[in-house]
Each structure stands twice: as structure tokens, then as C-alpha cells.
Design a protein around this motif. Structure first.
Motif, PDB file in Angstrom:
ATOM      1  N   LEU A 108       0.837  -1.212   0.000  1.00 34.25           N
ATOM      2  CA  LEU A 108       0.000   0.000   0.000  1.00 34.25           C
ATOM      3  C   LEU A 108       0.866   1.254   0.000  1.00 34.25           C
ATOM      4  CD1 LEU A 108      -2.907   1.282   0.482  1.00 34.25           C
ATOM      5  CD2 LEU A 108      -2.280   1.292   2.885  1.00 34.25           C
ATOM      6  N   ARG A 109       1.882   1.254   0.859  1.00 32.79           N
ATOM      7  CA  ARG A 109       2.688   2.465   1.003  1.00 32.79           C
ATOM      8  C   ARG A 109       3.476   2.779  -0.259  1.00 32.79           C
ATOM      9  NH1 ARG A 109       5.312   0.986   6.586  1.00 32.79           N
ATOM     10  NH2 ARG A 109       7.058   2.079   5.675  1.00 32.79           N
ATOM     11  N   SER A 110       3.945   1.719  -0.970  1.00 35.71           N
ATOM     12  CA  SER A 110       4.738   2.053  -2.158  1.00 35.71           C
ATOM     13  C   SER A 110       3.861   2.325  -3.380  1.00 35.71           C
ATOM     14  CB  SER A 110       5.804   1.000  -2.443  1.00 35.71           C
ATOM     15  OG  SER A 110       5.204  -0.244  -2.575  1.00 35.71           O
ATOM     16  N   ALA A 111       2.688   1.690  -3.490  1.00 37.49           N
ATOM     17  CA  ALA A 111       1.839   1.953  -4.671  1.00 37.49           C
ATOM     18  C   ALA A 111       1.012   3.225  -4.495  1.00 37.49           C
ATOM     19  CB  ALA A 111       0.908   0.770  -4.914  1.00 37.49           C
ATOM     20  N   PHE A 112       0.528   3.448  -3.282  1.00 37.94           N
ATOM     21  CA  PHE A 112      -0.336   4.601  -3.008  1.00 37.94           C
ATOM     22  C   PHE A 112       0.455   5.595  -2.154  1.00 37.94           C
ATOM     23  CE2 PHE A 112      -4.820   2.411  -3.374  1.00 37.94           C
ATOM     24  CZ  PHE A 112      -4.561   2.135  -4.702  1.00 37.94           C
ATOM     25  N   ARG A 118      -4.003  15.458  -3.804  1.00 35.28           N
ATOM     26  CA  ARG A 118      -4.310  14.832  -5.084  1.00 35.28           C
ATOM     27  C   ARG A 118      -5.581  13.984  -4.999  1.00 35.28           C
ATOM     28  NH1 ARG A 118      -0.540  10.711  -8.592  1.00 35.28           N
ATOM     29  NH2 ARG A 118      -1.157  11.502 -10.625  1.00 35.28           N
ATOM     30  N   ARG A 119      -6.294  13.853  -6.142  1.00 34.51           N
ATOM     31  CA  ARG A 119      -7.438  12.924  -6.232  1.00 34.51           C
ATOM     32  C   ARG A 119      -7.244  12.111  -7.502  1.00 34.51           C
ATOM     33  NH1 ARG A 119      -7.486  14.600  -2.003  1.00 34.51           N
ATOM     34  NH2 ARG A 119      -9.122  15.658  -0.826  1.00 34.51           N
ATOM     35  N   THR A 120      -6.906  10.825  -7.351  1.00 36.68           N
ATOM     36  CA  THR A 120      -6.630   9.989  -8.501  1.00 36.68           C
ATOM     37  C   THR A 120      -7.126   8.571  -8.246  1.00 36.68           C
ATOM     38  OG1 THR A 120      -4.874   9.185  -9.967  1.00 36.68           O
ATOM     39  CG2 THR A 120      -4.196   9.716  -7.740  1.00 36.68           C
ATOM     40  N   PRO A 121      -8.445   8.360  -8.425  1.00 37.70           N
ATOM     41  CA  PRO A 121      -9.002   7.029  -8.156  1.00 37.70           C
ATOM     42  C   PRO A 121      -8.223   5.955  -8.914  1.00 37.70           C
ATOM     43  CG  PRO A 121     -10.747   8.599  -8.619  1.00 37.70           C
ATOM     44  CD  PRO A 121      -9.454   9.318  -8.886  1.00 37.70           C
ATOM     45  N   VAL A 128      -2.045  -4.701  -2.834  1.00 37.65           N
ATOM     46  CA  VAL A 128      -2.535  -3.487  -2.167  1.00 37.65           C
ATOM     47  C   VAL A 128      -3.896  -3.760  -1.533  1.00 37.65           C
ATOM     48  CG1 VAL A 128      -3.267  -1.091  -2.525  1.00 37.65           C
ATOM     49  CG2 VAL A 128      -1.200  -1.940  -3.648  1.00 37.65           C
ATOM     50  N   GLN A 129      -4.743  -4.503  -2.261  1.00 41.09           N
ATOM     51  CA  GLN A 129      -6.069  -4.834  -1.712  1.00 41.09           C
ATOM     52  C   GLN A 129      -5.937  -5.653  -0.427  1.00 41.09           C
ATOM     53  OE1 GLN A 129      -9.140  -3.660  -3.011  1.00 41.09           O
ATOM     54  NE2 GLN A 129      -9.750  -4.344  -0.955  1.00 41.09           N
ATOM     55  N   ALA A 130      -4.948  -6.542  -0.377  1.00 37.76           N
ATOM     56  CA  ALA A 130      -4.737  -7.334   0.851  1.00 37.76           C
ATOM     57  C   ALA A 130      -4.386  -6.415   2.018  1.00 37.76           C
ATOM     58  CB  ALA A 130      -3.639  -8.370   0.620  1.00 37.76           C
ATOM     59  N   CYS A 168      -5.523   7.108   5.983  1.00 38.90           N
ATOM     60  CA  CYS A 168      -6.818   7.753   5.710  1.00 38.90           C
ATOM     61  C   CYS A 168      -6.687   8.711   4.521  1.00 38.90           C
ATOM     62  CB  CYS A 168      -7.312   8.505   6.944  1.00 38.90           C
ATOM     63  SG  CYS A 168      -7.626   7.426   8.359  1.00 38.90           S
ATOM     64  N   PHE A 169      -5.613   9.510   4.535  1.00 33.74           N
ATOM     65  CA  PHE A 169      -5.417  10.430   3.408  1.00 33.74           C
ATOM     66  C   PHE A 169      -5.171   9.665   2.109  1.00 33.74           C
ATOM     67  CE2 PHE A 169      -4.158  13.674   6.728  1.00 33.74           C
ATOM     68  CZ  PHE A 169      -5.224  14.525   6.484  1.00 33.74           C
ATOM     69  N   ARG A 170      -4.414   8.560   2.183  1.00 33.92           N
ATOM     70  CA  ARG A 170      -4.177   7.762   0.971  1.00 33.92           C
ATOM     71  C   ARG A 170      -5.501   7.217   0.433  1.00 33.92           C
ATOM     72  NH1 ARG A 170       1.129   6.427   3.717  1.00 33.92           N
ATOM     73  NH2 ARG A 170       2.641   6.171   2.037  1.00 33.92           N
ATOM     74  N   PHE A 171      -6.373   6.729   1.303  1.00 33.93           N
ATOM     75  CA  PHE A 171      -7.662   6.195   0.842  1.00 33.93           C
ATOM     76  C   PHE A 171      -8.468   7.294   0.149  1.00 33.93           C
ATOM     77  CE2 PHE A 171      -8.013   2.428   4.109  1.00 33.93           C
ATOM     78  CZ  PHE A 171      -6.938   1.817   3.487  1.00 33.93           C
ATOM     79  N   GLN A 172      -8.371   8.524   0.676  1.00 33.66           N
ATOM     80  CA  GLN A 172      -9.078   9.646   0.043  1.00 33.66           C
ATOM     81  C   GLN A 172      -8.464   9.941  -1.328  1.00 33.66           C
ATOM     82  OE1 GLN A 172     -10.644  13.646   1.929  1.00 33.66           O
ATOM     83  NE2 GLN A 172      -8.435  13.788   1.691  1.00 33.66           N
ATOM     84  N   THR A 173      -7.136   9.989  -1.389  1.00 32.10           N
ATOM     85  CA  THR A 173      -6.457  10.321  -2.650  1.00 32.10           C
ATOM     86  C   THR A 173      -6.778   9.309  -3.741  1.00 32.10           C
ATOM     87  OG1 THR A 173      -4.634  11.431  -1.525  1.00 32.10           O
ATOM     88  CG2 THR A 173      -4.163  10.566  -3.727  1.00 32.10           C
TER      89      THR A 173
END
Ligand SMILES: N[C@@H](CCC(=O)N[C@@H](CS)C(=O)NCC(=O)O)C(=O)O
Length: 215
Positions: A108-112, A118-121, A128-130, A168-173
């Protein structure tokens, strides 16, 4: 003149800097903030002049320099015991989930990467899903077992929440939606005044780090 000086890399990208900053701000503990802009010319020399690890964040308290986000949070808790949950079992689990964050979730940390404004769905990879699934399960478990006296992981805001704030911020981004208790917790965190203040400061920061803005 506050006792503490917190040296950070920036507000928008520096996920490690964010944790003690949020903690100090949420608990209204006075501190001076010093920014050594991450990855700009002169950063390396400036941070190495004060931080033995050559990394931010760094807390200065009198003659003492404390580096590493989790060690800084622990040091602050020595002086402000309400930063951890009061119940020993809750405190043990709060430390466990904080340590899990500090040493894990590499996919998660390296991909997101952290980029608050930023906003980039983005569709997560299976790895990452795991990580997302583990975080949602962990948040749900903490809320169910320890969250009776408030909206945070252990009821009142604690170091554990500060440790998960960058997620939390990564999930928003990256547009990660969570359902149930984990989704409610995510919304609560993003609406927390200290996180909102950090978002506003991040939006106003002038410098851009190209590798965190691509593609
Ligand atoms: N484990 C450390 C990680 C600190 C860290 O990697 N900080 C990054 C900025 S968020 C940094 O200083 N990077 C600069 C570098 O590695 O040269 C902590 O929790 O504080």
C-alpha cells in the motif's frame, strides 16, 4: 516559546512527519514547527546536521533530539500520558496496531504514495487490496472492542489514530471506499479538525515533488 520543536519534511507528502504533528495539534500541545523541505537542494545537509538518521520527523526538546515518528510519539506520551489509551489491554493493542503500521503495509505504502491534495481514483493491485483488507479488519476490530467511549480506534484519539492518519489520506487520494465501521471511522478521521488543518496547509504548500505527482 514552546518546549518542543518538531522538524518535518512538508505537510503534503511526508507521511512520517504527519504523525507527531497531528498528535501535538490534536492535543493542543504547544510546539514550534520547522520545515526542511524534503528532496529540495540542501535538504540532505540540513537534516543531517540535526537528525542522526538523516530523516524527518525529528523532535527537539531542550538538548534532546528524538528521531523516528513512533519513538517521538512514545516520548511525548511520557510527558502526556493520555496520548495512549488508559486501560492496559487497550494500550497493548494500540501499541501493537501502531507497530504493525510502522513496520508493515509495504504494498500500500509504495503503490499509493502520500499526496494529500491529489485525487486519482486507482484500482488496487491484489497486494494493495490485501493491505486495505487487513487495515479495514483491524480498524473494525479496534472499534468493536475498544471504541465505546468515542469515535476513534480506542474511543478517544490516541497515537494509534495518528499512526493511521496517512492511510486515511491515501484512501481519500486513491478513492478507496470502505463499508461498515471502517468506513465510518475513515470519515470521522478525515473530518477531525487536526487532519482538516493539515489538509489546508498541504493544499497551500508551494513545492511539488515530481515523483509523487506522476503519472
Ligand atoms: N521510520 C521513520 C521513517 C522516516 C522517513 O523515512 N522519513 C522520510 C520522509 S517521510 C525521509 O526523511 N526521507 C528522506 C530520505 O530518506 O532521505 C519514521 O517513522 O520516522
Amino acid at each position: 516559546m514552546p518546549d518542543y520543536t518538531l522538524i518535518i519534511g512538508n505537510k503534503n507528502y511526508s507521511s512520517w512527519s504527519m504523525r507527531p504533528w497531528l498528535l501535538l495539534r490534536h492535543f493542543a500541545i504547544p510546539f514550534a514547527e520547522q520545515v526542511i523541505p524534503l528532496f529540495t537542494p540542501g535538504y540532505d545537509a540540513a537534516i543531517r546536521a540535526v537528525s542522526p538518521s538523516g530523516k524527518v520527523p525529528l523532535l527537539q526538546h531542550g538538548e534532546l533530539q528524538v528521531w523516528d515518528s513512533l519513538a517521538i510519539c512514545e516520548y511525548l506520551a511520557e510527558h502526556h500520558p493520555r496520548l495512549w489509551p488508559q486501560d492496559p489491554a487497550a494500550r497493548a493493542i494500540a501499541r501493537a496496531v501502531s507497530a504493525e503500521m510502522h513496520s508493515g503495509f509495504m504494498a500500500l505504502r509504495s503503490a499509493f504514495t502520500c499526496n494529500i491534495r491529489r485525487r486519482t481514483p486507482t484500482a488496487p493491485s491484489p497486494e494493495v487490496q490485501a493491505d486495505i483488507d487487513r487495515i479495514a479488519a483491524l480498524w473494525t476490530d479496534c472499534r468493536a472492542r475498544f471504541g465505546q467511549d468515542g469515535p476513534y480506534l480506542f474511543g478517544a484519539f490516541s497515537i494509534a489514530d495518528a499512526m493511521y492518519a496517512p492511510v486515511c489520506f491515501r484512501f481519500q487520494t486513491y478513492g478507496v471506499d470502505l463499508s461498515g465501521a471502517a468506513g465510518v471511522y475513515l470519515a470521522t478521521m478525515l473530518a477531525t479538525p487536526a487532519l482538516q488543518e493539515l489538509s489546508r496547509d498541504a493544499a497551500a504548500e508551494p513545492h511539488r515533488i515530481a515523483k509523487y505527482e506522476a503519472p
